[in-house]
Design a protein around this motif. Structure first.
Motif, PDB file in Angstrom:
ATOM      1  N   ARG A  43       0.807  -1.245   0.004  1.00  0.00           N
ATOM      2  CA  ARG A  43      -0.041   0.145   0.104  1.00  0.00           C
ATOM      3  C   ARG A  43       0.809   1.292  -0.051  1.00  0.00           C
ATOM      4  O   ARG A  43       0.794   2.371  -0.911  1.00  0.00           O
ATOM      5  CB  ARG A  43      -1.126  -0.089   1.184  1.00  0.00           C
ATOM      6  CG  ARG A  43      -2.069   1.029   1.187  1.00  0.00           C
ATOM      7  CD  ARG A  43      -2.551   0.876   2.485  1.00  0.00           C
ATOM      8  NE  ARG A  43      -2.021   1.778   3.675  1.00  0.00           N
ATOM      9  CZ  ARG A  43      -2.380   2.853   3.969  1.00  0.00           C
ATOM     10  NH1 ARG A  43      -3.013   3.772   2.987  1.00  0.00           N
ATOM     11  NH2 ARG A  43      -1.643   3.605   4.819  1.00  0.00           N
ATOM     12  N   THR A  67      -5.780   2.986  -9.420  1.00  0.00           N
ATOM     13  CA  THR A  67      -6.526   1.885  -8.956  1.00  0.00           C
ATOM     14  C   THR A  67      -5.699   0.954  -8.018  1.00  0.00           C
ATOM     15  O   THR A  67      -6.395   0.430  -7.217  1.00  0.00           O
ATOM     16  CB  THR A  67      -6.745   0.923 -10.492  1.00  0.00           C
ATOM     17  OG1 THR A  67      -7.303   1.895 -11.294  1.00  0.00           O
ATOM     18  CG2 THR A  67      -7.356  -0.167 -10.210  1.00  0.00           C
ATOM     19  N   LEU A  70      -6.175   2.353  -4.402  1.00  0.00           N
ATOM     20  CA  LEU A  70      -7.783   1.946  -4.067  1.00  0.00           C
ATOM     21  C   LEU A  70      -7.669   0.468  -3.771  1.00  0.00           C
ATOM     22  O   LEU A  70      -8.166  -0.050  -2.640  1.00  0.00           O
ATOM     23  CB  LEU A  70      -8.559   2.152  -5.176  1.00  0.00           C
ATOM     24  CG  LEU A  70      -9.028   3.844  -5.468  1.00  0.00           C
ATOM     25  CD1 LEU A  70      -9.951   3.968  -6.743  1.00  0.00           C
ATOM     26  CD2 LEU A  70      -9.691   4.326  -4.203  1.00  0.00           C
ATOM     27  N   GLU A  71      -7.082  -0.362  -4.788  1.00  0.00           N
ATOM     28  CA  GLU A  71      -7.110  -1.822  -4.402  1.00  0.00           C
ATOM     29  C   GLU A  71      -6.215  -2.253  -3.189  1.00  0.00           C
ATOM     30  O   GLU A  71      -6.266  -3.430  -2.755  1.00  0.00           O
ATOM     31  CB  GLU A  71      -6.775  -2.793  -5.527  1.00  0.00           C
ATOM     32  CG  GLU A  71      -7.815  -2.431  -6.731  1.00  0.00           C
ATOM     33  CD  GLU A  71      -7.722  -3.376  -7.795  1.00  0.00           C
ATOM     34  OE1 GLU A  71      -6.512  -3.662  -8.274  1.00  0.00           O
ATOM     35  OE2 GLU A  71      -8.620  -3.222  -8.742  1.00  0.00           O
ATOM     36  N   LYS A  72      -5.348  -1.180  -2.661  1.00  0.00           N
ATOM     37  CA  LYS A  72      -4.449  -1.601  -1.559  1.00  0.00           C
ATOM     38  C   LYS A  72      -4.894  -1.334  -0.291  1.00  0.00           C
ATOM     39  O   LYS A  72      -4.416  -1.137   0.697  1.00  0.00           O
ATOM     40  CB  LYS A  72      -2.979  -1.166  -1.892  1.00  0.00           C
ATOM     41  CG  LYS A  72      -2.300  -1.824  -2.869  1.00  0.00           C
ATOM     42  CD  LYS A  72      -2.036  -3.170  -2.941  1.00  0.00           C
ATOM     43  CE  LYS A  72      -1.497  -3.846  -4.233  1.00  0.00           C
ATOM     44  NZ  LYS A  72      -1.485  -5.137  -4.247  1.00  0.00           N
ATOM     45  N   GLY A  73      -5.901  -0.429  -0.494  1.00  0.00           N
ATOM     46  CA  GLY A  73      -6.835  -0.062   0.581  1.00  0.00           C
ATOM     47  C   GLY A  73      -6.622   1.456   1.268  1.00  0.00           C
ATOM     48  O   GLY A  73      -7.022   1.891   2.148  1.00  0.00           O
ATOM     49  N   SER A  74      -6.065   2.410   0.253  1.00  0.00           N
ATOM     50  CA  SER A  74      -5.932   3.698   0.370  1.00  0.00           C
ATOM     51  C   SER A  74      -7.372   4.406   0.140  1.00  0.00           C
ATOM     52  O   SER A  74      -7.829   3.822  -0.886  1.00  0.00           O
ATOM     53  CB  SER A  74      -4.726   4.381  -0.341  1.00  0.00           C
ATOM     54  OG  SER A  74      -3.536   3.930  -0.086  1.00  0.00           O
ATOM     55  N   ASN A  75      -7.365   5.651   0.656  1.00  0.00           N
ATOM     56  CA  ASN A  75      -8.401   6.382   0.191  1.00  0.00           C
ATOM     57  C   ASN A  75      -8.230   7.460  -0.476  1.00  0.00           C
ATOM     58  O   ASN A  75      -6.955   7.822  -0.588  1.00  0.00           O
ATOM     59  CB  ASN A  75      -9.510   6.583   1.441  1.00  0.00           C
ATOM     60  CG  ASN A  75      -8.721   7.354   2.434  1.00  0.00           C
ATOM     61  OD1 ASN A  75      -8.070   8.423   2.418  1.00  0.00           O
ATOM     62  ND2 ASN A  75      -8.861   6.895   3.615  1.00  0.00           N
ATOM     63  N   GLN A  76      -9.127   8.381  -1.040  1.00  0.00           N
ATOM     64  CA  GLN A  76      -8.931   9.430  -1.862  1.00  0.00           C
ATOM     65  C   GLN A  76      -8.060  10.675  -1.226  1.00  0.00           C
ATOM     66  O   GLN A  76      -7.325  11.171  -1.743  1.00  0.00           O
ATOM     67  CB  GLN A  76     -10.241   9.902  -2.509  1.00  0.00           C
ATOM     68  CG  GLN A  76      -9.963  10.520  -3.880  1.00  0.00           C
ATOM     69  CD  GLN A  76     -11.103  10.890  -4.611  1.00  0.00           C
ATOM     70  OE1 GLN A  76     -12.063  10.490  -4.626  1.00  0.00           O
ATOM     71  NE2 GLN A  76     -11.056  12.147  -5.079  1.00  0.00           N
ATOM     72  N   ALA A  77      -8.414  10.600   0.354  1.00  0.00           N
ATOM     73  CA  ALA A  77      -7.821  11.828   0.796  1.00  0.00           C
ATOM     74  C   ALA A  77      -6.484  11.444   1.098  1.00  0.00           C
ATOM     75  O   ALA A  77      -5.464  12.372   0.939  1.00  0.00           O
ATOM     76  CB  ALA A  77      -8.418  11.772   2.342  1.00  0.00           C
ATOM     77  N   GLU A  78      -5.992  10.307   1.211  1.00  0.00           N
ATOM     78  CA  GLU A  78      -4.406   9.910   1.398  1.00  0.00           C
ATOM     79  C   GLU A  78      -3.752   9.988   0.330  1.00  0.00           C
ATOM     80  O   GLU A  78      -2.617  10.266   0.123  1.00  0.00           O
ATOM     81  CB  GLU A  78      -4.627   8.441   1.680  1.00  0.00           C
ATOM     82  CG  GLU A  78      -4.941   8.156   3.284  1.00  0.00           C
ATOM     83  CD  GLU A  78      -5.065   6.595   3.728  1.00  0.00           C
ATOM     84  OE1 GLU A  78      -4.659   6.214   4.709  1.00  0.00           O
ATOM     85  OE2 GLU A  78      -5.647   5.883   2.808  1.00  0.00           O
TER      86      GLU A  78
END
Lengths: 110, 309
Positions: A43, A67, A70-78
């Motif tokens: 991530r 992509t 997102l698929e590793k679990g980060s969100n847009q804020a990060e």
């Protein structure tokens, strides 16, 4: 509409091996190792890649690592913060060269 | 894109039923939420809910079979008028009962008796919690849902759910907030555990991550947003033959609110009946081994990457 960049070209990346298979193999093996879980998580590495992608302004990489993040679990804020890191370093790199400009000014000015 | 059946054939795989140990009971499509990822198109406007008569037929079916787990889902099972009757009957006949909740109703005052019943029967709860990020979660489930969910999880923890030694299991279920694959389960669980504990003092038993199924409301969104073809291609490209042996449909049978049988809740959404025939559970004695599982391209959603069972 024709464009130098075509999203479907990303899937053809592997075709780069056609003329120089050994180099391509070494590159893709290395690439895979770099992004595997290590001291940094997958991530974290994807977030670094996203930031670098913005810095080198590669649309393929931005697509792929948005992509991946997102698929590793980060969100847009990060992810947005990661892009700001790239922006700060890139902007800072320009600005710090202002010291060179100032040095030169001092040298040639009375 | 190669069809799912062709892909199975290409790998020399056969998707057939093993011992059926889980009965999944879809109690209806009525829900107080209308989540964008819902494969069933459940929502406040839906009227389909399981009647007491169908519940009696479900309980009779349970007596004829030897299920170890009863998995109660919806819609929102909280909104099914006779849900307490179904829970009581199941608790007497199966080793474990799992109750799926969207977390926005269960801890409200009007459902206190139901919650008490779940605690007393040590019924496990599986709760939707797609993201630790409020914006991502609300984008998928609706404004304010994330905050109610956090509040509900705290209340469930207070009652002992998700706490070691209580026997009250609390599972969280996370779906991606869009047309991309879910986070690998064990890593996501580690992160959820540390983040929920640190930020809100919330504990839970395990996290399950699932891919969004290209069915129902989610499929409609995929179509509208131009994501259907690339999403299907991504799921198909991620086909992992090693997942087929452990797919949930091999050991689970799903019954709809009106008593018809399907190989899983996704086939229920797609209208694909168990054994390819419209069979009411009252017409079926027991579920045997070796029956082919009905499959279609949405099944790629359960075989991508590490698989989602």
């Amino acid at each position: 509409m024709e464009s130098y960049y075509n999203p479907s070209d990303l899937a053809k990346f592997g075709e780069i091996a056609e003329e120089a298979p050994e180099m391509a193999k070494k590159f893709f093996d290395y690439y895979g190792t770099v992004f595997a879980e290590g001291e940094l998580s997958e991530r974290e590495k994807a977030l670094i890649a996203l930031a670098v992608a913005h810095s080198v302004q590669c649309p393929y990489c931005i697509d792929a690592y948005t992509t991946a993040c997102l698929e590793k679990g980060s969100n847009q804020a990060e992810m947005t913060e990661a892009v700001h890191v790239a922006c700060a370093i890139r902007g800072g790199a320009s600005l710090v060269h202002g010291v060179q400009m100032m040095n030169r000014c001092k040298k040639v000015s009375m | 894109m190669r069809s799912f059946q062709d892909t199975l054939h290409h790998h020399g795989l056969h998707l057939v039923r093993e011992v059926t140990s889980t009965l999944q009971i879809n109690t209806g499509f009525r829900c107080n939420l209308a989540c964008k990822h819902c494969h069933l198109d459940a929502g406040p406007a839906r009227q389909e809910v399981m009647t007491r008569a169908t519940m009696e037929e479900v309980l009779s079916f349970v007596r004829r079979n030897s299920f170890k787990l009863a998995d109660i889902t919806g819609g929102a099972p909280e909104l099914v008028p006779d849900i307490a009757y179904l829970l009581d009957g199941l608790s007497l006949q199966v080793e474990r009962v799992l109750f799926r909740s969207n977390l926005t109703l269960l801890t409200r005052g009007e459902y206190a008796a139901l919650l008490e019943q779940l605690v007393a029967g040590k019924v496990a709860i599986a709760a939707s919690f797609p993201s630790t990020n409020k914006k991502q979660a609300d984008a998928q489930r609706g404004s304010g849902v994330w905050e109610s969910s956090v509040k509900a999880l705290k209340e469930l923890n207070r009652l002992g759910y998700g706490k070691a030694g209580t026997g009250l299991e609390l599972f969280l279920v996370a779906n991606p907030a869009g047309a991309f694959l879910p986070v690998e389960q064990s890593r996501a669980e580690q992160r959820y555990k540390s983040e929920l504990a640190a930020k809100w003092g919330i504990a839970f038993t395990n996290l399950y991550t699932f891919a969004n199924m290209p069915l129902g409301r989610f499929r409609a969104w995929l179509e509208r947003s131009g994501n259907l073809q690339p999403y299907m291609a991504k799921l198909a490209a991620g086909f992992n033959p090693a997942t087929v042996a452990g797919l949930m449909c091999r050991s689970l049978i799903s019954v709809s609110w009106d008593g018809f049988l399907y190989d899983c809740d996704f086939n229920l959404a797609a209208g694909l009946y168990h054994s390819g025939r419209r069979l009411h559970l009252s017409e079926v004695d027991t579920i045997g081994k070796g029956i082919p599982i009905i499959s279609a391209d949405h099944c790629y959603g359960c075989t991508a990457g590490a698989g989602f069972t």
